[in-house]
Scaffold this motif. Sequence first.
Motif, PDB file in Angstrom:
ATOM      1  N   LEU A  43       0.947  -1.166  -0.164  1.00 39.34           N
ATOM      2  CA  LEU A  43      -0.013   0.096  -0.002  1.00 39.34           C
ATOM      3  C   LEU A  43       0.962   1.260   0.153  1.00 39.34           C
ATOM      4  CD1 LEU A  43      -2.885  -0.632   2.368  1.00 39.34           C
ATOM      5  CD2 LEU A  43      -3.104  -0.429  -0.005  1.00 39.34           C
ATOM      6  N   SER A  44       1.903   1.222   0.714  1.00 39.91           N
ATOM      7  CA  SER A  44       3.010   2.479   0.846  1.00 39.91           C
ATOM      8  C   SER A  44       3.492   2.727  -0.528  1.00 39.91           C
ATOM      9  CB  SER A  44       4.084   2.327   2.010  1.00 39.91           C
ATOM     10  OG  SER A  44       4.815   1.199   1.502  1.00 39.91           O
ATOM     11  N   LEU A  45       3.463   1.700  -1.358  1.00 38.29           N
ATOM     12  CA  LEU A  45       4.253   1.988  -2.866  1.00 38.29           C
ATOM     13  C   LEU A  45       3.045   2.195  -3.888  1.00 38.29           C
ATOM     14  CD1 LEU A  45       6.683  -0.814  -2.781  1.00 38.29           C
ATOM     15  CD2 LEU A  45       6.900   1.663  -2.231  1.00 38.29           C
ATOM     16  N   GLY A  46       1.680   2.148  -3.230  1.00 35.22           N
ATOM     17  CA  GLY A  46       0.553   2.488  -4.174  1.00 35.22           C
ATOM     18  C   GLY A  46      -0.020   1.064  -4.779  1.00 35.22           C
ATOM     19  N   GLN A  47       0.585   0.044  -4.742  1.00 31.58           N
ATOM     20  CA  GLN A  47       0.210  -1.220  -5.233  1.00 31.58           C
ATOM     21  C   GLN A  47      -1.001  -1.875  -4.425  1.00 31.58           C
ATOM     22  OE1 GLN A  47       3.815  -3.609  -6.358  1.00 31.58           O
ATOM     23  NE2 GLN A  47       5.050  -1.873  -6.234  1.00 31.58           N
ATOM     24  N   CYS A 167       6.968  12.802  13.357  1.00 29.64           N
ATOM     25  CA  CYS A 167       7.586  11.677  12.419  1.00 29.64           C
ATOM     26  C   CYS A 167       9.065  11.717  12.929  1.00 29.64           C
ATOM     27  CB  CYS A 167       6.953  11.725  11.095  1.00 29.64           C
ATOM     28  SG  CYS A 167       8.000  10.374  10.213  1.00 29.64           S
ATOM     29  N   CYS A 168       9.708  10.441  13.011  1.00 23.30           N
ATOM     30  CA  CYS A 168      11.095  10.222  12.950  1.00 23.30           C
ATOM     31  C   CYS A 168      11.728  10.604  11.724  1.00 23.30           C
ATOM     32  CB  CYS A 168      11.337   9.072  13.369  1.00 23.30           C
ATOM     33  SG  CYS A 168      11.051   7.678  12.209  1.00 23.30           S
ATOM     34  N   GLY A 169      10.908  10.529  10.512  1.00 23.19           N
ATOM     35  CA  GLY A 169      11.504  10.833   9.124  1.00 23.19           C
ATOM     36  C   GLY A 169      11.652   9.729   8.446  1.00 23.19           C
ATOM     37  N   MET A 170      11.707   8.421   9.000  1.00 23.87           N
ATOM     38  CA  MET A 170      12.001   7.233   8.211  1.00 23.87           C
ATOM     39  C   MET A 170      10.630   6.966   7.295  1.00 23.87           C
ATOM     40  SD  MET A 170      14.017   5.244   7.214  1.00 23.87           S
ATOM     41  CE  MET A 170      15.404   5.192   8.276  1.00 23.87           C
ATOM     42  N   ALA A 171       9.415   6.912   7.953  1.00 22.65           N
ATOM     43  CA  ALA A 171       8.248   6.735   7.449  1.00 22.65           C
ATOM     44  C   ALA A 171       8.194   5.531   6.430  1.00 22.65           C
ATOM     45  CB  ALA A 171       7.949   8.078   6.829  1.00 22.65           C
ATOM     46  N   GLY A 172       8.385   4.423   6.961  1.00 19.65           N
ATOM     47  CA  GLY A 172       8.672   3.132   6.051  1.00 19.65           C
ATOM     48  C   GLY A 172       9.757   3.108   5.140  1.00 19.65           C
ATOM     49  N   SER A 173       9.643   3.218   4.212  1.00 18.55           N
ATOM     50  CA  SER A 173      10.841   3.079   3.179  1.00 18.55           C
ATOM     51  C   SER A 173      11.321   4.471   2.686  1.00 18.55           C
ATOM     52  CB  SER A 173      10.608   2.168   1.995  1.00 18.55           C
ATOM     53  OG  SER A 173       9.495   2.762   1.216  1.00 18.55           O
TER      54      SER A 173
END
Length: 235
Positions: A43-47, A167-173
């Motif tokens: 989902l985070s990649l829009g797939q 947010c820590c800035g990493m936010a998944g990938s």
Amino acid sequence: FEPAIAEAAHTVLTAAGYRVSVLGPAADDPEPGRALCCGRTWLSLGQVEAARREAQRMQAALRPALAAGTPVIGLEPSCILSLRDDHLKLGLGPEAEALAKQVFLFEEFIAREHDRKRLTIALKPLGHPKLLVHGHCHQKAVGAMKSLRKVLRLIPDLEFEFIEASCCGMAGSFGLDAEHAGISQQMAELDLFPALRAAPDAPVLANGFSCRHQIVEGVARRPAHVAELMRDALA
């Protein structure tokens, strides 16, 4: 990625008298050797379709637990809150609705059992300096930090402070992409990294995998998960 955290959670839940089963693919899964995924990565990649397929595999594996009313407990905020929210939006039907009511973050389950007077576990003081706590964005978004605060208060004499940071800035990938690395570090430098540098001897707690990775890379500190903290506090 960090099996020691799952082992710590298993130890704590077992010590509290619960029978723990580790989820694996359903018996009729066409890829029984491949690990399950909540679908959040896709989902985070829009797939979206790939995410739906992964979510359906997860739902199939959980079917017996859902039918039995067994609580489903997980350790990674983004994954567990995806099961609670994203699976509903992927149109997975009544099973997704049942799962949304039966799935808990580790700390949510511990806090719930304590509130219902069903938690039988002896904990001892850890004897370390004040703990700094960084909350995962998904925890903050759904109010799950309240459960974490309750669980930390179960450990005798534990002093802790929630870091006031976004947010820590990493936010998944996001922070792993070369084009975003600079922005990711800038986000961490707003509040999180300065707070950690200001207390160099303080132990750190961060339940999110991405958050822990960012902290390790940015300030060379290895944060614990609350399950590890509770395991260490077992009397």
